[in-house]
Design an enzyme around this catalytic site. Structure first.
Site, PDB file in Angstrom:
ATOM      1  N   CYS A  65       0.692  -1.103  -0.021  1.00 12.13           N
ATOM      2  CA  CYS A  65      -0.036   0.100   0.019  1.00 12.13           C
ATOM      3  C   CYS A  65       0.810   1.070  -0.009  1.00 12.13           C
ATOM      4  CB  CYS A  65      -1.197  -0.138   1.157  1.00 12.13           C
ATOM      5  SG  CYS A  65      -0.306   0.115   2.640  1.00 12.13           S
ATOM      6  N   HIS A  98      13.600 -15.178  13.009  1.00 13.64           N
ATOM      7  CA  HIS A  98      13.332 -15.320  14.291  1.00 13.64           C
ATOM      8  C   HIS A  98      11.763 -15.203  14.673  1.00 13.64           C
ATOM      9  CE1 HIS A  98      17.395 -13.537  15.722  1.00 13.64           C
ATOM     10  NE2 HIS A  98      17.531 -14.400  14.733  1.00 13.64           N
TER      11      HIS A  98
HETATM   12  C1  RB5 Z   1      -3.916   5.214   0.315  1.00 18.86           C
HETATM   13  O1  RB5 Z   1      -4.144   6.774   0.286  1.00 18.86           O
HETATM   14  C2  RB5 Z   1      -3.140   4.936   1.754  1.00 18.86           C
HETATM   15  O2  RB5 Z   1      -3.909   5.494   2.949  1.00 18.86           O
HETATM   16  C3  RB5 Z   1      -2.703   3.496   1.616  1.00 18.86           C
HETATM   17  O3  RB5 Z   1      -2.393   3.107   0.705  1.00 18.86           O
HETATM   18  C4  RB5 Z   1      -1.923   3.330   2.679  1.00 18.86           C
HETATM   19  O4  RB5 Z   1      -0.681   3.713   2.733  1.00 18.86           O
HETATM   20  C5  RB5 Z   1      -2.349   3.046   4.325  1.00 18.86           C
HETATM   21  O5  RB5 Z   1      -1.690   2.503   4.929  1.00 18.86           O
END
Ligand code: RB5
Length: 163
Positions: A65, A98
């Site tokens: 993400c 670990h």
């Molecule tokens: C998306 O904008 C973002 O919030 C998501 O990709 C992530 O980084 C959340 O932790």
């Protein structure tokens, strides 16, 4: 090994690099998307990927993400998942050796393709050191999980909390 994979739009910039690193190291990605840069909600992706690991369809997983954090938070809600954001090679390897880390989370807004590939290679090359001290610590984590799930017949509060 089969490696479940998922990303939201924030991880999209390093998606192809991560998939390439999985394949180049002789492993097979099980791709839960997304295959486009349009906004999606990372919990929806994380749940599918983690289910694949817990259901035995994949041995490990990699989640992307923006920061890696959101995916990591969701993944760790699932008992049996040991996920972490690792943006340095030492943690990506030691986390497996670990802590038997089974899900690597990376942030596509934090690291670039070259580092992402290196982290994937290190994560997938590492295996759990089955030393007694590491197994003992994992068993303690599993004991906590069973308690929180109410599978040990006790309340979900820690002993200290109810004392
Ligand atoms: C998306 O904008 C973002 O919030 C998501 O990709 C992530 O980084 C959340 O932790």
């Amino acid at each position: 090994m089969i490696v479940a994979f998922g990303t939201d739009h924030g991880g999209f910039p390093i998606r192809e690099a991560v998939l390439r690193a999985i394949r180049d190291t002789g492993h097979e990605p099980l791709d839960f998307g997304v295959q486009h840069p349009d906004p999606v909600d990372y919990p929806d992706i994380a749940e599918k990927v983690v289910d694949a690991v817990l259901g035995g369809r994949a041995e490990r997983a990699i989640l992307l993400c923006g920061s890696g954090v959101g995916m990591c938070v969701v993944a760790n809600k699932f008992p049996g998942i040991r996920a972490c954001v690792c943006h340095d090679p030492y943690s990506a390897g030691q986390g497996v050796r670990h802590d038997d880390m089974n899900v690597l989370c990376l942030g596509g807004r934090v690291i670039g393709a070259a580092l992402a590939e290196e982290l994937v290679r290190v994560f997938l090359a590492a295996s759990f050191d089955r030393f007694e001290r590491h197994r003992r610590r994992l068993e303690k984590i599993e004991t906590i999980e069973r308690r929180l799930l109410g599978l040990d017949g006790r309340q979900s509060e820690s002993p200290e909390a109810v004392a």
